[in-house]
Structures are given as C-alpha cells and as structure tokens.
Write a protein that holds these residues in place. Sequence first.
Motif, PDB file in Angstrom:
ATOM      1  N   VAL A  44       0.940  -1.192   0.038  1.00 48.14           N
ATOM      2  CA  VAL A  44      -0.051   0.129  -0.057  1.00 48.14           C
ATOM      3  C   VAL A  44       0.858   1.165   0.142  1.00 48.14           C
ATOM      4  CG1 VAL A  44      -1.714   1.274   1.227  1.00 48.14           C
ATOM      5  CG2 VAL A  44      -2.031  -1.051   0.835  1.00 48.14           C
ATOM      6  N   VAL A  45       2.057   1.395   1.011  1.00 52.99           N
ATOM      7  CA  VAL A  45       2.814   2.677   0.887  1.00 52.99           C
ATOM      8  C   VAL A  45       3.711   2.840  -0.460  1.00 52.99           C
ATOM      9  CG1 VAL A  45       5.141   3.203   1.785  1.00 52.99           C
ATOM     10  CG2 VAL A  45       3.103   2.646   3.164  1.00 52.99           C
ATOM     11  N   GLU A  46       4.062   1.418  -0.978  1.00 54.54           N
ATOM     12  CA  GLU A  46       4.510   1.420  -2.526  1.00 54.54           C
ATOM     13  C   GLU A  46       3.658   2.234  -3.645  1.00 54.54           C
ATOM     14  OE1 GLU A  46       5.580  -1.810  -5.690  1.00 54.54           O
ATOM     15  OE2 GLU A  46       6.542  -2.078  -3.701  1.00 54.54           O
ATOM     16  N   GLN A  47       2.462   1.959  -3.324  1.00 55.15           N
ATOM     17  CA  GLN A  47       1.171   2.376  -4.465  1.00 55.15           C
ATOM     18  C   GLN A  47       1.016   3.630  -4.112  1.00 55.15           C
ATOM     19  OE1 GLN A  47       0.215   0.345  -7.236  1.00 55.15           O
ATOM     20  NE2 GLN A  47       1.977  -0.725  -6.417  1.00 55.15           N
ATOM     21  N   GLN A  48       1.026   4.196  -2.832  1.00 55.18           N
ATOM     22  CA  GLN A  48       0.719   5.564  -2.435  1.00 55.18           C
ATOM     23  C   GLN A  48       1.855   6.422  -2.978  1.00 55.18           C
ATOM     24  OE1 GLN A  48       0.344   5.320   1.496  1.00 55.18           O
ATOM     25  NE2 GLN A  48      -2.088   4.972   1.432  1.00 55.18           N
ATOM     26  N   GLN A  49       3.161   6.016  -3.195  1.00 53.80           N
ATOM     27  CA  GLN A  49       4.440   6.665  -3.343  1.00 53.80           C
ATOM     28  C   GLN A  49       4.173   6.628  -4.899  1.00 53.80           C
ATOM     29  OE1 GLN A  49       7.486   4.571  -1.456  1.00 53.80           O
ATOM     30  NE2 GLN A  49       7.438   5.690   0.597  1.00 53.80           N
ATOM     31  N   ALA A  50       4.005   5.805  -5.614  1.00 54.52           N
ATOM     32  CA  ALA A  50       3.893   5.710  -7.096  1.00 54.52           C
ATOM     33  C   ALA A  50       2.811   6.600  -7.552  1.00 54.52           C
ATOM     34  CB  ALA A  50       3.644   4.075  -7.374  1.00 54.52           C
ATOM     35  N   ARG A  51       1.966   6.724  -6.950  1.00 54.96           N
ATOM     36  CA  ARG A  51       0.619   7.675  -7.153  1.00 54.96           C
ATOM     37  C   ARG A  51       1.011   8.837  -6.930  1.00 54.96           C
ATOM     38  NH1 ARG A  51      -5.248   6.596  -5.145  1.00 54.96           N
ATOM     39  NH2 ARG A  51      -5.071   5.255  -6.862  1.00 54.96           N
ATOM     40  N   LYS A  52       1.819   9.298  -5.936  1.00 55.78           N
ATOM     41  CA  LYS A  52       2.354  10.552  -5.400  1.00 55.78           C
ATOM     42  C   LYS A  52       3.313  10.995  -6.704  1.00 55.78           C
ATOM     43  CE  LYS A  52       4.266  13.415  -2.168  1.00 55.78           C
ATOM     44  NZ  LYS A  52       5.031  13.444  -0.615  1.00 55.78           N
ATOM     45  N   GLY A  53       4.190  10.164  -7.162  1.00 53.18           N
ATOM     46  CA  GLY A  53       5.073  10.599  -8.170  1.00 53.18           C
ATOM     47  C   GLY A  53       4.616  10.711  -9.574  1.00 53.18           C
ATOM     48  N   ARG A  54       3.728   9.862  -9.791  1.00 55.91           N
ATOM     49  CA  ARG A  54       2.872  10.015 -10.955  1.00 55.91           C
ATOM     50  C   ARG A  54       2.038  11.392 -11.135  1.00 55.91           C
ATOM     51  NH1 ARG A  54       1.540   4.726 -10.253  1.00 55.91           N
ATOM     52  NH2 ARG A  54      -0.408   5.242  -9.594  1.00 55.91           N
ATOM     53  N   GLN A  55       1.673  11.770  -9.960  1.00 59.65           N
ATOM     54  CA  GLN A  55       0.907  13.153  -9.743  1.00 59.65           C
ATOM     55  C   GLN A  55       1.792  14.308  -9.804  1.00 59.65           C
ATOM     56  OE1 GLN A  55      -2.508  13.629  -9.496  1.00 59.65           O
ATOM     57  NE2 GLN A  55      -1.906  15.770 -10.092  1.00 59.65           N
ATOM     58  N   GLN A  56       2.968  14.147  -9.169  1.00 58.44           N
ATOM     59  CA  GLN A  56       4.138  15.102  -9.337  1.00 58.44           C
ATOM     60  C   GLN A  56       4.474  15.223 -10.925  1.00 58.44           C
ATOM     61  OE1 GLN A  56       6.772  13.519  -6.239  1.00 58.44           O
ATOM     62  NE2 GLN A  56       5.758  14.791  -4.700  1.00 58.44           N
ATOM     63  N   LEU A  57       4.730  14.182 -11.513  1.00 61.69           N
ATOM     64  CA  LEU A  57       5.213  14.199 -12.546  1.00 61.69           C
ATOM     65  C   LEU A  57       4.123  15.231 -13.689  1.00 61.69           C
ATOM     66  CD1 LEU A  57       7.285  13.671 -14.970  1.00 61.69           C
ATOM     67  CD2 LEU A  57       6.138  11.374 -15.337  1.00 61.69           C
ATOM     68  N   ALA A  58       2.943  14.779 -13.485  1.00 61.07           N
ATOM     69  CA  ALA A  58       1.719  15.302 -14.224  1.00 61.07           C
ATOM     70  C   ALA A  58       1.903  16.948 -13.849  1.00 61.07           C
ATOM     71  CB  ALA A  58       0.318  14.610 -13.963  1.00 61.07           C
ATOM     72  N   ASP A  59       1.900  17.214 -12.587  1.00 59.53           N
ATOM     73  CA  ASP A  59       1.946  18.631 -12.198  1.00 59.53           C
ATOM     74  C   ASP A  59       3.053  19.263 -12.828  1.00 59.53           C
ATOM     75  OD1 ASP A  59      -0.274  18.219 -10.723  1.00 59.53           O
ATOM     76  OD2 ASP A  59       0.768  18.219  -8.564  1.00 59.53           O
ATOM     77  N   SER A  61       4.561  18.448 -15.613  1.00 55.57           N
ATOM     78  CA  SER A  61       4.423  18.622 -17.212  1.00 55.57           C
ATOM     79  C   SER A  61       3.465  19.906 -17.233  1.00 55.57           C
ATOM     80  CB  SER A  61       3.858  17.281 -17.552  1.00 55.57           C
ATOM     81  OG  SER A  61       4.672  16.255 -17.322  1.00 55.57           O
ATOM     82  N   ALA A  62       2.409  19.828 -16.437  1.00 53.76           N
ATOM     83  CA  ALA A  62       1.258  20.896 -16.809  1.00 53.76           C
ATOM     84  C   ALA A  62       1.761  22.080 -16.574  1.00 53.76           C
ATOM     85  CB  ALA A  62       0.238  20.671 -15.657  1.00 53.76           C
ATOM     86  N   ALA A  63       2.881  22.431 -15.260  1.00 51.45           N
ATOM     87  CA  ALA A  63       3.587  23.693 -15.440  1.00 51.45           C
ATOM     88  C   ALA A  63       4.449  24.087 -16.408  1.00 51.45           C
ATOM     89  CB  ALA A  63       4.463  23.612 -13.963  1.00 51.45           C
ATOM     90  N   ASP A  64       4.848  22.947 -17.044  1.00 49.46           N
ATOM     91  CA  ASP A  64       6.106  23.317 -18.048  1.00 49.46           C
ATOM     92  C   ASP A  64       5.188  23.695 -19.257  1.00 49.46           C
ATOM     93  OD1 ASP A  64       8.231  22.758 -16.591  1.00 49.46           O
ATOM     94  OD2 ASP A  64       8.283  20.523 -17.415  1.00 49.46           O
ATOM     95  N   TRP A  65       4.113  23.030 -19.556  1.00 49.51           N
ATOM     96  CA  TRP A  65       3.272  23.337 -20.627  1.00 49.51           C
ATOM     97  C   TRP A  65       2.779  24.667 -20.483  1.00 49.51           C
ATOM     98  CZ3 TRP A  65       2.384  21.558 -25.321  1.00 49.51           C
ATOM     99  CH2 TRP A  65       1.484  21.983 -26.084  1.00 49.51           C
ATOM    100  N   ASN A  66       2.369  25.073 -19.274  1.00 54.88           N
ATOM    101  CA  ASN A  66       1.639  26.543 -19.133  1.00 54.88           C
ATOM    102  C   ASN A  66       2.866  27.465 -19.313  1.00 54.88           C
ATOM    103  OD1 ASN A  66      -0.834  25.464 -18.496  1.00 54.88           O
ATOM    104  ND2 ASN A  66      -0.482  25.165 -16.460  1.00 54.88           N
ATOM    105  N   ALA A  67       3.998  27.299 -19.056  1.00 56.40           N
ATOM    106  CA  ALA A  67       5.159  28.111 -19.083  1.00 56.40           C
ATOM    107  C   ALA A  67       5.419  28.188 -20.556  1.00 56.40           C
ATOM    108  CB  ALA A  67       6.257  27.637 -18.244  1.00 56.40           C
TER     109      ALA A  67
END
Length: 82
Positions: A44-59, A61-67
């Motif tokens: 469960v901890v591993e999956q939570q960390q993976a989800r957090k990592g994917r969210q950080q990557l998406a955030d 990417s969105a910030a780079d695209w907006n810039a």
Amino acid sequence: MATNAATVRKRPVNLTLSDRLVAEAKNHTSNLSATVEELLAAYVVEQQQARKGRQQLADASAADWNAMHDKVGSFADGHSTL
C-alpha cells in the motif's frame, strides 16, 4: 506503517491462496496473518508513493506546458475565427 498492534482494530477477511503457497509460507513464518499484513502494508505504501510520483510528474508537465504557452502562445491563436 508503525502502529501499536494492541490498538489496531482487526477483522477477518477471506483470501483465496494456493494450498502450495500457504504451505511453503508456513515454513518461513509462524504467523501468516502478520506476515501478509506486513507485506500488504508495504504494498500500500509503495502504491501511494507511485501515485504521488505520477501526480508530481503530471503537475510538472502541466507547469512546463503552461510556461511554454505563456512564453510563445498557442499555434491555434493565429487561426482563431473568433
């Protein structure tokens, strides 16, 4: 997940596991439930960390695209009929 085992409420659940795997696991642990709970908690901890990592990557990417959009605009801006 450091929790006090005496204060954690537990409940029975049904799992379907192969007989051979359970027999082999019992050769390695005297408390199969505790072992499965420990492994599941780590999963469960591993999956939570993976989800957090994917969210950080998406955030990021969105910030780079907006810039980039703020810097050069959009291709569609020159073709708008509005």
